[in-house]
Design an enzyme around this catalytic site. Structure first.
Site, PDB file in Angstrom:
ATOM      1  N   ARG A 132      56.698  26.197  47.261  1.00  0.00           N
ATOM      2  CA  ARG A 132      57.570  25.763  46.160  1.00  0.00           C
ATOM      3  C   ARG A 132      59.018  26.113  46.466  1.00  0.00           C
ATOM      4  O   ARG A 132      59.319  27.172  47.002  1.00  0.00           O
ATOM      5  CB  ARG A 132      57.153  26.434  44.844  1.00  0.00           C
ATOM      6  N   HIS A 134      52.467  34.821  35.924  1.00  0.00           N
ATOM      7  CA  HIS A 134      52.065  36.096  36.544  1.00  0.00           C
ATOM      8  C   HIS A 134      52.123  37.248  35.534  1.00  0.00           C
ATOM      9  O   HIS A 134      52.207  38.410  35.922  1.00  0.00           O
ATOM     10  CB  HIS A 134      52.973  36.452  37.740  1.00  0.00           C
ATOM     11  N   ASN A 185      38.389  32.800  37.445  1.00  0.00           N
ATOM     12  CA  ASN A 185      39.746  32.291  37.660  1.00  0.00           C
ATOM     13  C   ASN A 185      39.580  30.925  38.301  1.00  0.00           C
ATOM     14  O   ASN A 185      39.361  30.817  39.503  1.00  0.00           O
ATOM     15  CB  ASN A 185      40.533  33.244  38.557  1.00  0.00           C
ATOM     16  N   GLU A 230      44.766  41.870  38.600  1.00  0.00           N
ATOM     17  CA  GLU A 230      44.691  40.985  37.440  1.00  0.00           C
ATOM     18  C   GLU A 230      43.269  40.890  36.905  1.00  0.00           C
ATOM     19  O   GLU A 230      43.061  40.769  35.693  1.00  0.00           O
ATOM     20  CB  GLU A 230      45.214  39.605  37.825  1.00  0.00           C
ATOM     21  N   ARG A 233      40.824  33.511  33.174  1.00  0.00           N
ATOM     22  CA  ARG A 233      42.269  33.417  33.366  1.00  0.00           C
ATOM     23  C   ARG A 233      42.699  32.011  32.976  1.00  0.00           C
ATOM     24  O   ARG A 233      42.184  31.020  33.481  1.00  0.00           O
ATOM     25  CB  ARG A 233      42.641  33.663  34.818  1.00  0.00           C
TER      26      ARG A 233
END
Length: 398
Positions: A239, A178, A10, A383, A89
């Site tokens: 964010r 996601h 990742n 994940e 990923r």
């Protein structure tokens, strides 16, 4: 050790998360993180046989060096002979990819084309792919996309109300992110709650430094809160989530911000950090709020209110609710936020059970509401397991 392991990579802009996973058991033979890459004092932290270790890198060392060091480590630990594939990923697959794929030149070109939609993520993902191809040239490389799970959304859910040519000519639409996490926890919910996949209504809330909610009907994503980029939707660590688009003009024309300044403001200086003026870390904010810090309290209130509002809105595409899932670092560990959100959703039949809510933390899953239908449940995401599983499946098909 059998030859049934996948190396999962990742790759972020300044980091590289990795794990070697046994696809038969899900156990991690090795896991770690290379951080502060291309900066001062980069290093690799890893865990092997329950013990934690560090490997120091030289100042300025980047992804290629980190992967070379990782290769040395894998060989030193004699794990290389058991690998069957490398799973990557990739954040943004655009409309090119609806599922995980074997990486070839065409796939790399498509990821490059989509980089304009994810300029902070896809170029870093490509760095990891290129470095891994050099280091593990004998292994198949597989790309697993954050956006793929959301490609089942209808146009009424993913199109913006802007000139249609921006979609047809430039791909401007809501993509969602996601996806790997939402897919994993929803499949787990079907098993845990004995919900038939072809007749289920699930809302999944992935809450970490980045946050998103997805409406999952009969096993498919029908709507999600993130959009063209991961900036849209909920309040997050740094964010802003949804804001009036007119804010951009105000900042540029009235306050003399540049486009880069606005991007920096909304992506890195807003959210929990911007409201609290303390931190983007939810734990720090919860501690400050408990001590009476007004802005920390306000940050939590806004975060939970926006989250509850988004969850309630997703009853529309689902037509009802069987289960609400909390996952991600905040979703799995913050009993405070879960309790606040569920209390706002009592009109939907949800009622928090305080003891169950406290028990479902630090890796423990479980139902946290006092009623079973609908229920709220905590399910730790994985994940890396999805990436490993997809990579293994594709490798075994070759």
């Amino acid at each position: 050790m059998s030859s049934s392991h996948v190396l999962v990579l990742n790759c972020g802009s300044s980091s590289l998360k990795f794990a070697i996973i046994d696809i038969n058991s899900g156990a991690e033979a090795l896991s770690g993180l290379a951080e502060r890459l291309a900066e001062q004092a980069p290093l690799i932290k890893y865990k092997y046989n329950g013990a934690k270790h560090n490997i120091d890198l030289s100042a300025g060392d980047a992804h290629q060096v980190a992967i070379e060091k990782l290769v040395e480590l894998v060989k030193q630990l004699k794990l290389d002979t058991h690998l069957i594939a490398v799973g990557h990923r990739v954040v943004h697959g655009g409309e090119h990819f609806t599922k995980s794929v074997l990486i070839n030149d065409n796939v790399i070109d498509a990821i490059k084309q989509t980089s304009a939609l994810a300029p902070l993520h896809n170029p870093a993902n490509l760095l990891g792919i290129e470095a891994a191809k050099k280091a593990f040239s004998h292994l198949l490389q597989v790309a697993v996309f954050d956006t793929a799970f959301h490609q089942t959304m209808d146009k009424q859910a993913f199109l913006y109300a802007i000139p249609h040519a921006l979609y047809t000519e430039h791909g401007v639409r809501r993509y969602g992110f996601h996806g790997t996490s939402h897919y994993y926890v929803s499949t787990q919910a079907h098993k845990i709650l004995a919900l038939p996949e072809n007749n289920s209504r699930i809302i999944s809330a992935h809450l970490g430094n980045g946050c998103s909610v997805t409406a999952i009907k009969n096993g498919q994503s029908v709507d999600t809160s993130m959009g063209l980029t991961p900036l849209e939707g909920l309040v997050m660590g740094t964010r802003s989530g949804d804001v009036d688009p007119g804010l951009f003009s105000f900042l540029v024309n009235q306050l003399n911000y540049s486009a880069q300044n606005v991007d920096e403001l909304l992506n890195k200086q807003s959210g929990l950090l911007g409201i609290s003026e303390l931190s983007n870390d939810c734990r720090t904010i919860e501690e400050a709020a408990a001590e009476g810090h007004a802005q920390a309290t306000l940050a939590l209130d806004i975060f939970c209110y926006r989250l509850a509002k988004q969850i309630a809105a997703f009853i529309v595409p689902l037509g009802g609710l069987d289960a609400l899932i909390f996952t991600g670092g905040i979703g799995e560990n913050s009993d405070v936020i879960r309790a606040k959100v569920v209390s706002m959703l009592e009109f939907m039949g949800l009622s928090i059970d305080n003891d169950k809510n406290l028990a479902a933390r630090f890796g423990n899953q479980g139902i946290i509401t006092s009623q079973n239908t609908p229920c709220a449940i905590v399910i730790p995401t994985n994940e890396e397991w999805v990436i490993a599983s997809d990579a293994a499946t594709i490798a075994q098909e070759q």
